[in-house]
Scaffold this motif. Structure first.
Motif, PDB file in Angstrom:
ATOM      1  N   LYS A   2       0.836  -1.183   0.000  1.00  0.00           N
ATOM      2  CA  LYS A   2       0.000   0.000   0.000  1.00  0.00           C
ATOM      3  C   LYS A   2       0.884   1.252   0.000  1.00  0.00           C
ATOM      4  O   LYS A   2       1.861   1.323   0.722  1.00  0.00           O
ATOM      5  CB  LYS A   2      -0.885  -0.031   1.231  1.00  0.00           C
ATOM      6  CG  LYS A   2      -1.899   1.061   1.238  1.00  0.00           C
ATOM      7  CD  LYS A   2      -2.800   0.899   2.436  1.00  0.00           C
ATOM      8  CE  LYS A   2      -3.740   2.060   2.453  1.00  0.00           C
ATOM      9  NZ  LYS A   2      -4.586   2.041   3.607  1.00  0.00           N
ATOM     10  N   LYS A   3       0.482   2.237  -0.862  1.00  0.00           N
ATOM     11  CA  LYS A   3       1.235   3.501  -0.939  1.00  0.00           C
ATOM     12  C   LYS A   3       0.790   4.430   0.171  1.00  0.00           C
ATOM     13  O   LYS A   3      -0.379   4.407   0.588  1.00  0.00           O
ATOM     14  CB  LYS A   3       1.001   4.187  -2.280  1.00  0.00           C
ATOM     15  CG  LYS A   3       1.606   3.450  -3.449  1.00  0.00           C
ATOM     16  CD  LYS A   3       1.424   4.274  -4.700  1.00  0.00           C
ATOM     17  CE  LYS A   3       1.990   3.554  -5.887  1.00  0.00           C
ATOM     18  NZ  LYS A   3       1.788   4.285  -7.124  1.00  0.00           N
ATOM     19  N   SER A   4       1.718   5.249   0.608  1.00  0.00           N
ATOM     20  CA  SER A   4       1.392   6.214   1.649  1.00  0.00           C
ATOM     21  C   SER A   4       0.514   7.319   1.071  1.00  0.00           C
ATOM     22  O   SER A   4       0.432   7.520  -0.150  1.00  0.00           O
ATOM     23  CB  SER A   4       2.664   6.800   2.244  1.00  0.00           C
ATOM     24  OG  SER A   4       3.280   7.630   1.312  1.00  0.00           O
ATOM     25  N   TYR A   5      -0.146   8.009   1.974  1.00  0.00           N
ATOM     26  CA  TYR A   5      -1.017   9.105   1.555  1.00  0.00           C
ATOM     27  C   TYR A   5      -0.213  10.160   0.783  1.00  0.00           C
ATOM     28  O   TYR A   5      -0.675  10.711  -0.209  1.00  0.00           O
ATOM     29  CB  TYR A   5      -1.711   9.711   2.775  1.00  0.00           C
ATOM     30  CG  TYR A   5      -2.536  10.918   2.440  1.00  0.00           C
ATOM     31  CD1 TYR A   5      -3.749  10.781   1.771  1.00  0.00           C
ATOM     32  CD2 TYR A   5      -2.103  12.199   2.762  1.00  0.00           C
ATOM     33  CE1 TYR A   5      -4.496  11.889   1.431  1.00  0.00           C
ATOM     34  CE2 TYR A   5      -2.837  13.312   2.431  1.00  0.00           C
ATOM     35  CZ  TYR A   5      -4.052  13.145   1.766  1.00  0.00           C
ATOM     36  OH  TYR A   5      -4.791  14.247   1.433  1.00  0.00           O
ATOM     37  N   ARG A   6       0.979  10.434   1.229  1.00  0.00           N
ATOM     38  CA  ARG A   6       1.817  11.472   0.606  1.00  0.00           C
ATOM     39  C   ARG A   6       2.190  11.092  -0.818  1.00  0.00           C
ATOM     40  O   ARG A   6       2.137  11.912  -1.732  1.00  0.00           O
ATOM     41  CB  ARG A   6       3.076  11.689   1.439  1.00  0.00           C
ATOM     42  CG  ARG A   6       3.931  12.781   0.890  1.00  0.00           C
ATOM     43  CD  ARG A   6       5.067  13.094   1.829  1.00  0.00           C
ATOM     44  NE  ARG A   6       5.870  14.153   1.238  1.00  0.00           N
ATOM     45  CZ  ARG A   6       7.158  14.243   1.328  1.00  0.00           C
ATOM     46  NH1 ARG A   6       7.820  13.342   2.013  1.00  0.00           N
ATOM     47  NH2 ARG A   6       7.800  15.224   0.771  1.00  0.00           N
ATOM     48  N   SER A   7       2.611   9.842  -1.053  1.00  0.00           N
ATOM     49  CA  SER A   7       2.998   9.430  -2.394  1.00  0.00           C
ATOM     50  C   SER A   7       1.800   9.438  -3.337  1.00  0.00           C
ATOM     51  O   SER A   7       1.925   9.772  -4.510  1.00  0.00           O
ATOM     52  CB  SER A   7       3.664   8.057  -2.363  1.00  0.00           C
ATOM     53  OG  SER A   7       2.771   7.070  -1.932  1.00  0.00           O
TER      54      SER A   7
END
Length: 169
Positions: A2-7
């Motif tokens: 899962k990608k971070s919110y920032r990315s």
């Protein structure tokens, strides 16, 4: 994974606005300044006018030529700043030590000169004489130049190469 919110936010932002570009205005300004600098400073090289009719003597002189009035002497003519002044055969046949045409032209050049020189200092002149001209002619030219208050006389020569530069040790 899962990608971070920032990315995720950065991907969305880059899709919407594209990637950052190179600002060429600053680069063009730098190159413009560089070109002007090179143009202004490239005029410091002094060269004498070349003439295929004149073969200058060789010397080991290191001094660069200054911008002065140029008297060019070949086997046929005497020229001042590229204008024909006198015929060499007629000058050699004359008994006078001063060449009247050259004296008159040098007086005109002195009036048009940008040099501010007092009477005792004299003006600058460069003589480009073929290495085959007779000494009698050279003596008459020098006498005429000194008569016209051109006392700082330079003789143009070709710089002789060093033996090390020629390849012969």
């Amino acid at each position: 994974m899962k990608k971070s919110y920032r990315s995720v936010r950065m991907e969305r932002h880059h899709k919407r606005f594209g990637t950052g570009g190179l600002n060429l205005v600053s680069l063009m300004d730098i190159f413009t300044i560089l070109v002007f600098f090179l143009l202004v400073n490239s005029s410091n090289v002094q060269q004498l006018p070349s003439s295929k009719a004149v073969k200058l003597p060789e010397s080991t002189a290191q001094q660069l030529p200054k911008e002065t009035v140029i008297v060019l002497v070949n086997n046929d003519q005497i020229l001042v700043q590229g204008r024909v002044i006198a015929n060499v055969n007629r000058v050699l046949a004359s008994e006078e030590n001063v060449i009247p045409e050259l004296l008159q032209e040098m007086a005109i050049q002195a009036r048009n000169s940008w040099q501010q020189v007092s009477e005792e200092e004299g003006l600058d002149v460069t003589v480009m004489g073929d290495k085959q001209i007779p000494y009698k002619l050279l003596r008459k030219i020098l006498a005429t130049l000194s008569e016209a208050n051109y006392t700082n006389i330079s003789m143009a020569v070709m710089k002789r190469g060093n033996k090390n530069e020629d390849g012969a040790g």
